[in-house]
Write a protein that holds these residues in place. Sequence first.
Motif, PDB file in Angstrom:
ATOM      1  N   PHE A  90       0.864  -1.180   0.000  1.00 56.30           N
ATOM      2  CA  PHE A  90       0.000   0.000   0.000  1.00 56.30           C
ATOM      3  C   PHE A  90       0.900   1.229   0.000  1.00 56.30           C
ATOM      4  CE2 PHE A  90      -2.383   3.424   1.933  1.00 56.30           C
ATOM      5  CZ  PHE A  90      -3.677   3.258   1.480  1.00 56.30           C
ATOM      6  N   GLN A  91       0.826   2.013  -1.065  1.00 56.97           N
ATOM      7  CA  GLN A  91       1.692   3.181  -1.206  1.00 56.97           C
ATOM      8  C   GLN A  91       0.885   4.362  -1.729  1.00 56.97           C
ATOM      9  OE1 GLN A  91       4.863   3.729  -0.557  1.00 56.97           O
ATOM     10  NE2 GLN A  91       6.004   1.811  -0.605  1.00 56.97           N
ATOM     11  N   VAL A  92       1.202   5.547  -1.226  1.00 55.17           N
ATOM     12  CA  VAL A  92       0.590   6.762  -1.771  1.00 55.17           C
ATOM     13  C   VAL A  92       1.599   7.583  -2.560  1.00 55.17           C
ATOM     14  CG1 VAL A  92      -1.196   6.892  -0.010  1.00 55.17           C
ATOM     15  CG2 VAL A  92       1.007   8.035   0.381  1.00 55.17           C
ATOM     16  N   ARG A  93       2.841   7.126  -2.560  1.00 53.14           N
ATOM     17  CA  ARG A  93       3.882   7.755  -3.385  1.00 53.14           C
ATOM     18  C   ARG A  93       4.552   6.658  -4.205  1.00 53.14           C
ATOM     19  NH1 ARG A  93       5.526  12.950  -2.679  1.00 53.14           N
ATOM     20  NH2 ARG A  93       4.929  14.058  -0.774  1.00 53.14           N
ATOM     21  N   LEU A  94       4.179   6.564  -5.470  1.00 51.12           N
ATOM     22  CA  LEU A  94       4.762   5.569  -6.354  1.00 51.12           C
ATOM     23  C   LEU A  94       5.796   6.231  -7.260  1.00 51.12           C
ATOM     24  CD1 LEU A  94       1.432   3.795  -7.287  1.00 51.12           C
ATOM     25  CD2 LEU A  94       3.274   2.799  -5.927  1.00 51.12           C
ATOM     26  N   PRO A  95       6.808   5.497  -7.668  1.00 53.53           N
ATOM     27  CA  PRO A  95       7.838   6.076  -8.544  1.00 53.53           C
ATOM     28  C   PRO A  95       7.234   6.702  -9.799  1.00 53.53           C
ATOM     29  CG  PRO A  95       8.519   3.928  -7.747  1.00 53.53           C
ATOM     30  CD  PRO A  95       7.089   4.099  -7.320  1.00 53.53           C
ATOM     31  N   GLY A  96       7.642   7.914 -10.087  1.00 49.73           N
ATOM     32  CA  GLY A  96       7.150   8.594 -11.283  1.00 49.73           C
ATOM     33  C   GLY A  96       5.781   9.214 -11.138  1.00 49.73           C
ATOM     34  N   ARG A  97       5.204   9.127  -9.960  1.00 47.55           N
ATOM     35  CA  ARG A  97       3.878   9.696  -9.734  1.00 47.55           C
ATOM     36  C   ARG A  97       3.925  10.646  -8.540  1.00 47.55           C
ATOM     37  NH1 ARG A  97      -0.599   4.866 -10.532  1.00 47.55           N
ATOM     38  NH2 ARG A  97       0.462   3.712 -12.202  1.00 47.55           N
ATOM     39  N   GLY A  98       2.940  11.529  -8.493  1.00 45.83           N
ATOM     40  CA  GLY A  98       2.863  12.448  -7.377  1.00 45.83           C
ATOM     41  C   GLY A  98       2.165  11.821  -6.177  1.00 45.83           C
ATOM     42  N   LEU A  99       2.101  12.559  -5.106  1.00 42.72           N
ATOM     43  CA  LEU A  99       1.410  12.122  -3.899  1.00 42.72           C
ATOM     44  C   LEU A  99      -0.076  11.936  -4.194  1.00 42.72           C
ATOM     45  CD1 LEU A  99       1.269  11.683  -0.802  1.00 42.72           C
ATOM     46  CD2 LEU A  99       0.983  14.172  -0.582  1.00 42.72           C
ATOM     47  N   ASP A 100      -0.600  10.747  -3.882  1.00 40.35           N
ATOM     48  CA  ASP A 100      -2.004  10.441  -4.167  1.00 40.35           C
ATOM     49  C   ASP A 100      -2.582   9.613  -3.022  1.00 40.35           C
ATOM     50  OD1 ASP A 100      -4.476   9.750  -5.053  1.00 40.35           O
ATOM     51  OD2 ASP A 100      -3.820   8.861  -6.945  1.00 40.35           O
ATOM     52  N   PRO A 101      -3.175  10.280  -2.019  1.00 38.25           N
ATOM     53  CA  PRO A 101      -3.752   9.555  -0.887  1.00 38.25           C
ATOM     54  C   PRO A 101      -5.212   9.164  -1.079  1.00 38.25           C
ATOM     55  CG  PRO A 101      -3.815  11.885  -0.430  1.00 38.25           C
ATOM     56  CD  PRO A 101      -3.231  11.731  -1.825  1.00 38.25           C
TER      57      PRO A 101
END
Length: 246
Positions: A90-101
């Motif tokens: 479970f991640q809200v910061r994935l490589p190449g993507r912005g913060l997405d909670p």
Amino acid sequence: MRRVEQVMGFPVSLRIDDGDRRGNAVAREQAADAVFAWLREVDARFSPFRPDSEVSRLDRGELEPHGLSPDLVEVLDLCEEYRIATRGAFQVRLPGRGLDPCAMVKGWSVQRAADLLTARGLARFCLNAGGDVVSTGGPWRVGVRHPEQGDRLCTVLEITDGAVATSARYERGDHIVDGRTGRPATGLLNMTVAAPTLTEADATATAAFAMGAEGIEWAAAREGCEVFAVDTEHRVFRSPGLPIAV
């Protein structure tokens, strides 16, 4: 009283069954106004798709950690709790993507909306946010859509005071990513969780789906959670305490 509005990109329906006197009717309408106002506020503050939201400003480095709102701090703390519990799935910061909670915000905010109703003295209502449900004063029957046949249900749950959330591919495709690999989650067709709150139910369903088949036992072992799941080999799992309607 029934009301449906489109908020945060999905339909939210509210049904309140408390009383039928005129005074109660006014109170119900005012409570519904407060619910939808809160959900619109959440969308404005926490959407990663709005450049002026608190989440977007934090992601751009415009806000310091000590300057965040208590609500966002709470959401990010919950996200970190689930990241640790799933060992990074479970991640809200994935490589190449912005913060997405968003995976946390939906259940958390709708549970807060339900709490608003309870605080106003309402004791029998059902709040459905894009298929995820929180209710009180039941029993309420909640259908779980078949993961491959849109016109069928694979089970029906009965809840009184609690919540049900489902994660699957049928509405948004491969939108859930396993944070350990950075690739779409595999292993499950459906993960439904019944829990005391929608915060727990929704986050657990999403996190377990991201984990794949191993997420079934992980979710079922969490305190207060009951699980219905279908894996990609079409095997069905039901935890012993699952509140199946009869």
